[in-house]
Every structure is written in C-alpha cells, then in structure tokens.
Motif scaffolding. Structure first.
Motif, PDB file in Angstrom:
ATOM      1  N   ASP A  71      -1.703  -4.792  -1.455  1.00 24.40           N
ATOM      2  CA  ASP A  71      -1.566  -5.451  -0.154  1.00 24.40           C
ATOM      3  C   ASP A  71      -1.817  -4.371   0.905  1.00 24.40           C
TER       4      ASP A  71
ATOM      5  N   ASP B 199       0.834  -1.214   0.000  1.00 25.65           N
ATOM      6  CA  ASP B 199       0.000   0.000   0.000  1.00 25.65           C
ATOM      7  C   ASP B 199       0.867   1.262   0.000  1.00 25.65           C
ATOM      8  N   ALA B 200       1.985   1.228   0.721  1.00 25.47           N
ATOM      9  CA  ALA B 200       2.837   2.417   0.734  1.00 25.47           C
ATOM     10  C   ALA B 200       3.547   2.609  -0.604  1.00 25.47           C
TER      11      ALA B 200
ATOM     12  N   ASN C 189      -2.094  -3.489   3.980  1.00 25.90           N
ATOM     13  CA  ASN C 189      -1.849  -3.822   5.396  1.00 25.90           C
ATOM     14  C   ASN C 189      -1.737  -2.565   6.259  1.00 25.90           C
TER      15      ASN C 189
ATOM     16  N   GLN D 137       0.440  -0.473   6.632  1.00 26.48           N
ATOM     17  CA  GLN D 137       1.752  -0.201   7.228  1.00 26.48           C
ATOM     18  C   GLN D 137       2.758   0.014   6.110  1.00 26.48           C
ATOM     19  N   SER D 138       3.681   0.918   6.358  1.00 24.17           N
ATOM     20  CA  SER D 138       4.801   1.113   5.429  1.00 24.17           C
ATOM     21  C   SER D 138       6.043   0.567   6.108  1.00 24.17           C
TER      22      SER D 138
HETATM   23 MG    MG Z   1       2.134  -1.839   3.627  1.00 18.77          MG
END
Ligand code: MG
Ligand code: TPP
Length: 800
Positions: free
Chosen positions: A190, A162-163, A192, A194-195
């Motif tokens: 994906d 996602d990041a 999630n 979070q990066s």
């Molecule tokens: Mg991520």
C-alpha cells in the motif's frame, strides 16, 4: 465469477468499494463518537489507513480471492476486513458496534479473538507479512509429503503498508524465501508514501522494486489509474505525467489534502503553457482535477483487477500500488492523518454523499444504486465466500505416554534430546511422520544431527549430499528431498519463529497437522522474541528447544550466556516453559509436549485451570550441554505427573525440616551436593526438583484465584508440596538463570527465601569457575542456607 471484471461486475464492485470505505470509517467513528465510552476516552482509529487500502481489498476479497487463499491484512486496515466480512454476512453488527471494545471486533485482525475468519493475526508490523511467506513454504511442505492434495493450492497474500517495509524481519524472510524456492506468495504494498509520523523518503518504490527483483520476485507497479492514463494520452498529457513522476512525496500529499483549486494553481504555475497542458487542465473542474490527481493505480479497480487476473504462474509477486492515505476522505494526504479522525460534521457530510439515511448507517445495502437483490446475488457468487468455513480441522496424532531413550550414566539434557529424536526418527510412528524440525543454522550444535540423518532435509527439489557422493567421510548426511523432515534455515532467528508459527498453524490452514520442533541457542530467543510472541498470540503450536543455555555453556563464550529466558518462559502467554535436569524428565516432558501442542479447547484458557491443560499451547524446553550424573529410577505414574506439573521431592523433607533447597535445571549436582554436605547440621532437609517454574507458578496463581472466588479447597501442585513444611523452614532456590524465576516460592506458604541465580554475565571459564563466580555453586547454596536457616555453623561452609 471467474472472468476478469465484466462491466456489470465492475460497477457493483465500485459500489462495494464505497460501501467498504463507509462501513470501515463509520465503525471507527461509531466507536469514538456514538458509542458510550464510559471512561470518556476516545479510542482512536485508522480511517485514513483504511481508505488507503479500500479499493485493493475490495478487488481482492470480492473478486480475486479463492477460499483456499490466505491473507495477512495490514493491522490498521482491520475495519476494512471486518466491513467486508460484514457485507459477506460473516461478521455481526454487534461486533462492529463494539469495535475496539470488550469482545468486539478487534483493532487489528486477530485469529483468536475475532470471529470472522481471520487467517493470520497482525499487529506488530512486518510479522504478518513474513507469516505469509512461511505459510507458503508450509503448504509446499505439506503437499510434498503427500498430504492435503485433494484441496487446491492457496496463495498466501500480505497487504502491507509501505512503512512496514522498514521492518528488517521482512528482508530476512525474503532471503530465506529465495533459498527455499518460494511460490504462491503475493505481497501487495500500500504505497501511500506515508508512515505514522510523516511522509516517506523519495523513490522508495525503486529500492523495493530492485530488492524484490533481486530475490526472484515478479514486481508489478500499479502507479496510474485509468483516468490518469487517459489524460496522459491527451495533448499535453506527457508533460503532466512527467510532473507527477517528479513531484516530491510531501508536495503530492499536501496537494491531495488541499484539493482541486490548489492542484490547479500549482500545475498552472509549474507546467502551464497557455497551450495543450493549460487546455488539459481547463477541461476539468476543480473536483475533476482532484479526482484525476487522486486516481492512482491503487485506487483504480479495473487496473487492480487486471493486474491480479494477469498472474498466471506461481512465482512470488510484489505489487507496489500507489495509493493515497485517506483516499476519498477529508483527511486525505495530510501527514498527520494516521490517527486522525473525521469530525462529526465531516462524517455527516460523508454520510449524505453516500446517500445513507440517519439510522441506516449499518444497513448493508443502504445508499447503493444497484438493487439490493442484485448486490445480494453478486455477493452470493463471490468465490472467496463460496466454501463456507475456511478454518480447517485436523485429527490429533496419538502420542505414546513414554518415549524410548537409552540413558547413559553421564548425560546432558541436550544429548538426551538428540537421543530421543533419534529414537523417534528410527521408528515408524505417525508421531514421527508428522514431526518437522527447523533450526537457524544450529541443527548440528543443538543435537538434531541424528534425527536429520534419519529423516533428511526438506526441499521441493531433491539435492544430493556431494560429500556423500564423493565418499568423503562425514558424520552428517545432508540430503535434501521433498520427503525430508528438517527445514534448514539461515541464521535469522526471526525466521525460525515465523516458520514455527506457520508450521504450527498447518492444522487450521492446511487441514493437516504437523508437530513442529524448532531448535536454537537459548540467548537468541531474545533476537526473535517479538516473532515468538506473535506466534503464540495467534495460537500456533510448536515445541521450542533452546540449548545451550545459561552461564553453563561456560567456555562457549560469555556473549552466548542467557539470563532472562526462564522469566520469558514464565511470562510468555501461550508458552509452557520447562527446564528439566535429567534425561528421564525430558522424556516425560517431550511426550507431554507432543500431545499438549495438539490440544484444542478453544483459545481462552479455562478459568478453572489456568494451566491451559485442556486448551493446550506451545512448549519451551530450556536445555543444557552440561553432562551430569543421571539418576537410575523407575518412572512411576505419580512421578511422571509431578514432572509435568512442575516439581517433585528428590529428597522429601522430614517433619522438622529446617531447610529446603529448590533447584531447576543444570545446577542439580550443586543442589544435591550442598544438601549432602548440610545434612548433619540442619534437620530434615528437603530437596525440591523443579522441572517447570512456569507451570508451578501458573497453577499457584490459578488456585489463589479459585479460592478468591469461593472454591476454598482449591490447591495447586506447589501448595501441596510445601504444605507440610514448618513455618520456620527456610528455602534456598537456585538456577542458572535470573533468581526471580523461583523467588516467589516463599509467598506460597509464607517461608523465607534466598533466591540464588545469575544477574550478570559475560565471563568465560569452566563451569566450576563460573558457578563460583556468579554464586550458584554448592558453597553459595550453603552460605545462603547458613543465613536463612539459622542454627549451628554448617561445617562444610566454604569447603564445597
Ligand atoms: Mg504508508
Ligand atoms: C513493530 C511495530 N512498531 C510500531 C508499530 C506502530 N505503527 C502502527 S502503523 C505504523 C506506521 C505504518 O505506516 P504504513 O505501514 O505505511 O501504513 P499506513 O498507515 O500508511 O497504511 C506504526 C509505526 C507497530 N504496529 N508495530
């Protein structure tokens, strides 16, 4: 297995998902805790990121993919990919055991360095994603031209973090994809939340969704898993759903990390009602509650499979799959888990929970409930692996040794390039048929116009040139058709390099060779440099034509002047840089380049010949708009070879040579003039024409290395050229680019060098004014010569 997952298949897939997670985390663990690391350093890993994608990749590779589909895997999910290929019998245990080690499985999937059938390299986030989009366009291009129709159409799929969507090149690509009528492209996010450093902003999925919808994509949200959907249907379930929807990302991650008891406390505190919600929570043990709250869409095999199976069209699709970084591992949800590693004790617990006996960690079927034969039979049926080697081959296209071009008295290399392409476009050769050009809105200003007039623009659907149909006079015919051979891009240079990367892999991806040529202004190479590096890294083959260049574009604007690009040409691995001065040189180099980009001697450059002349590579031509007087001469085989090797004597030095002027590119007239003016005052001056500082330098380095290995007779081209020069001879080098490009020439045989070039830029003016201002005119050459090759005063000093 063509139908959507039968219950039997689903239970095998669920086992395989656990196995993928086990093998990926074990591979990373092994590299850090088991293998001997001589230097004692931990190599790190991405266990949490792998866990995040394990379910999706299991569904994809063991169920959805067909051999013709091509995937760019999120770089740090590389261990998942290697584990899947290992289970399919296409990756060796040795490579896994050497993960991140010398010649081991790569930390990030690599087309050239890995041996388990990687479709697209990844590593620099965002670039692999765009690559899939441009590979779709390439597939359309190939098929529209009537090639490769016997093979089924593939889907180009990116698995992205996602990041990763922070990278602007992705959006540049999306816009271009919309313009070009993108099809057969899936991006699976994906999500999630979070990066690397932290938890991402709230509500990003909504921005993504709107963006993708805006660009004509279908968006499929995979938010809740089946367990959650079932819980929502229970009394009080709707309240739970609302709580989940409103829960901030940070809190959700923290609770995932803390587990069942923390979930219970939090949920009781916030939505406990001593009624249906409380009862819903109490019906579940802590473990069951944690499993429920972790059961997001991206970890629910049946939902994922159903979503993939449901796509019955070729429109581009973005799947936003909610996942948990570290799913199934003790690292789950912790904001610091990106480079986190499970401890040996945690791994031991995980091993036991997987029923894997010590010493059997690498065994393919260890710990699985289904009999090995059943799993084996399932794996044999996996469609993705049913067609053997998926890396295709394409015949080389024969390139004539010389290309026709009419050379005018005064001409620039850029005009020469236009004329050469025009001639190629006029002919009926297979070279011309396989050529495809692309340019980011500088087609006309880089001299591709005549070629495009002949060959047309590419689009899957024909589009007439309204100016032409309205009979409005125009120099350029702007007609789009499925047979067109020019891809007109928007201004984003990143996209140029991404499309070159995709076109330049067509021979292995589509089994159909293309000869891609991309044009842009030289300074804007820097804008797309990482994408260029990426294209070279994955061994895509193309010719990059950069023009105008240097300060020579003078009146066009100081902002467009380029200095560093010749050094990029030298330093970029996999790219041979040339900067010809004359059009006959360019004709030789272009013929060489069209052949060189097709050579395939494996990815490793030969140690014997670092020039990669057997292995080939891509080519960068730095051209100029400056019209200079052309030399009338016959192109002998020897001269041709010297131009390709990088240099030749335009004026050979005499036996007592005091001075050599070595130049490259558009400053040829200044070098020639200076040598003429100094001829009476310095003995036996040599004038060295350098067509490729890059290849000269590479050849020299290779020869040095060969000698150091005992091949005492190894000599490079530049060493042979400079061999006869007396020790006291000085060398003045000059180019319209950074002086370091040629400064190394003095080290070849121990001559003093004064390197002239451009270190500052930004001033507009005439070429004469700027050459004088920046010190690359004939006067500057003479002044440098006067100091470096002492003797009687040079009479024309200051007069040039
Ligand atoms: Mg991520
Ligand atoms: C261009 C570039 N910049 C930085 C990095 C370093 N990097 C690797 S992964 C990552 C964060 C990835 O987060 P995300 O895409 O959400 O993947 P996740 O680990 O959450 O699956 C960063 C910053 C990189 N690989 N490439």
């Amino acid at each position: 297995m063509t139908s959507s997952g039968s219950p039997q298949d689903l239970s095998i897939l669920a086992e395989l998902e656990r196995k993928v997670l086990w093998l990926a985390t074990w591979t990373i663990h092994h590299a850090n805790h088991v293998r001997d690391n001589a230097d004692g350093l931990k190599v790190g890993g991405h266990q949490a990121s792998c866990a995040s994608l394990a379910t999706i990749m299991t569904a994809l590779y063991f169920h959805t993919l067909r051999p013709q589909d091509r995937v760019a895997v999120k770089p740090h999910a590389s261990p998942n990919f290697h584990a899947i290929q290992y289970l399919l019998g296409r990756q060796t245990r040795d490579k896994l055991e050497a993960f991140r080690g010398f010649k081991g499985a790569q930390s990030y999937p690599s087309r050239t360095k890995d041996t388990d059938d990687v479709d697209f390299s990844t590593g620099s986030v965002g670039l692999g994603v765009a690559q899939t989009l441009f590979s779709s366009l390439t597939q359309d291009y190939v098929r529209s031209h009537g090639w490769g129709l016997a093979r089924p159409e593939g889907r180009m799929i990116a698995l992205l973090g996602d990041a990763e969507l922070d990278e602007g090149n992705i959006f540049e690509a999306m816009l271009e994809g919309w313009k070009q009528g993108l099809r057969n492209c899936w991006w699976i996010v994906d999500y999630n939340r979070q990066s690397l450093d932290a938890v991402v902003r709230e509500g990003l999925w909504e921005r993504y969704q709107n963006l993708f919808l805006n660009f004509g994509w279908d968006v499929v949200l995979l938010k809740y898993g089946a367990l959650e959907e079932a819980a929502f249907a229970e009394p009080g379930g709707e309240v739970l759903r609302q709580w989940i929807d409103n829960c901030p990302n940070q809190l959700y991650s923290a609770l995932v990390f803390q587990g069942g008891a923390a979930w219970r406390k939090r949920l009781n505190d916030e939505i406990g009602d001593q009624g249906p919600v409380t009862a819903l929570l109490e019906r579940r043990s802590d473990d069951e509650l944690a499993r429920l709250m972790n059961n997001l869409g991206g970890h629910d095999l049946p939902s994922i499979i159903a979503a993939f199976d449901a796509v019955d069209h070729d429109r581009p699709v973005c799947f936003i799959a909610y996942t948990i970084k570290g799913y199934g591992l003790p690292l789950a949800g912790h904001k610091d888990n990106h480079a986190g590693l499970m401890t040996p004790a945690q791994m031991e617990t995980f091993r036991k929970s997987m029923n894997i006996r010590p010493g059997e960690e690498w065994s393919r079927f260890e710990g699985l409930e289904h009999p090995a034969a059943e799993i084996e039979a399932f794996l044999d049926r996996v469609p993705f692996a049913s067609a053997g080697n998926r890396s295709l081959l394409a015949e080389r296209i024969a390139v004539p040794e010389s290309l026709a071009v009419t050379i005018q008295t005064q001409m620039s290399t850029q005009l020469g390039f236009g004329a050469l392409l025009n001639e190629l476009g006029r002919g009926d050769t297979s070279v011309a048929a396989r050529m495809v050009t692309a340019s980011p809105d500088v087609t006309v200003s880089t001299s591709l116009g005549p070629w495009v007039n002949r060959r047309g623009l590419f689009a899957r659907e024909a589009l007439a040139d309204t100016f032409k149909s309205e009979r409005i006079p125009s120099t350029f015919n702007w007609e789009f058709s499925p047979k067109g051979q020019h891809i007109e891009l928007g201004i984003a240079e990143m996209n140029l390099f991404s499309v070159l990367s995709a076109l330049g892999l067509s021979h292995v991806i589509n089994g159909e060779r293309l000869l891609p040529i991309g044009t842009l202004y030289d300074p804007f190479i820097a804008r797309g440099l990482d994408a260029l590096n990426y294209a070279c890294y994955q061994d895509a083959r193309f010719i990059l034509v950069a023009t105008p260049s240097g300060i020579t574009l003078a009146p066009e604007g100081g902002a467009h002047q380029s200095i560093a690009e010749p050094l990029i040409g030298m330093a970029q691995d996999g790219l041979a840089g040339f900067e010809p001065a004359f059009v006959d040189e360019l004709a030789v180099i272009l013929a060489f380049a069209l052949d060189y980009i097709q050579r395939e001697g494996g990815a490793e450059p030969s140690e014997r010949n670092w020039l990669r002349d057997e292995t080939g590579g891509s080519v960068y031509l730095r051209l100029s708009t400056r019209q200079i007087e052309q030399i009338r001469r016959d192109m002998t085989p020897a001269l041709r070879q010297s131009i390709v090797d990088g240099a030749y004597w335009l004026r050979a030095p005499g036996p007592n040579c005091q001075l050599v002027v070595a130049y490259t590119g558009a400053v040829a007239p200044e070098a020639i003039q200076a040598v003429g003016l100094m001829a009476e005052d310095r003995r036996d001056i040599g004038l060295l024409a350098i067509s490729s500082a890059d290849r000269l330098n590479a050849g020299w380095t290779a020869a040095c290395r060969a000698r150091e290995r005992g091949l005492i007779h190894a000599r490079s081209h530049i060493e042979r050229l400079l061999a006869g020069l007396p020790r006291h001879c000085g060398i003045v080098t000059v180019l319209d680019g950074h002086p370091a490009t040629l400064a190394w020439l003095g080290a070849v045989s121990g001559h003093r060098v004064r390197p002239l070039g451009v270190e500052h830029f930004g001033q507009t003016g005439s070429i004469d004014e700027l050459y004088r201002h920046y010190g690359i005119d004939a006067s500057a050459i003479i002044a440098a010569a006067q100091v470096i090759a002492p003797g009687r005063p040079i009479r024309y000093l200051g007069a040039a």
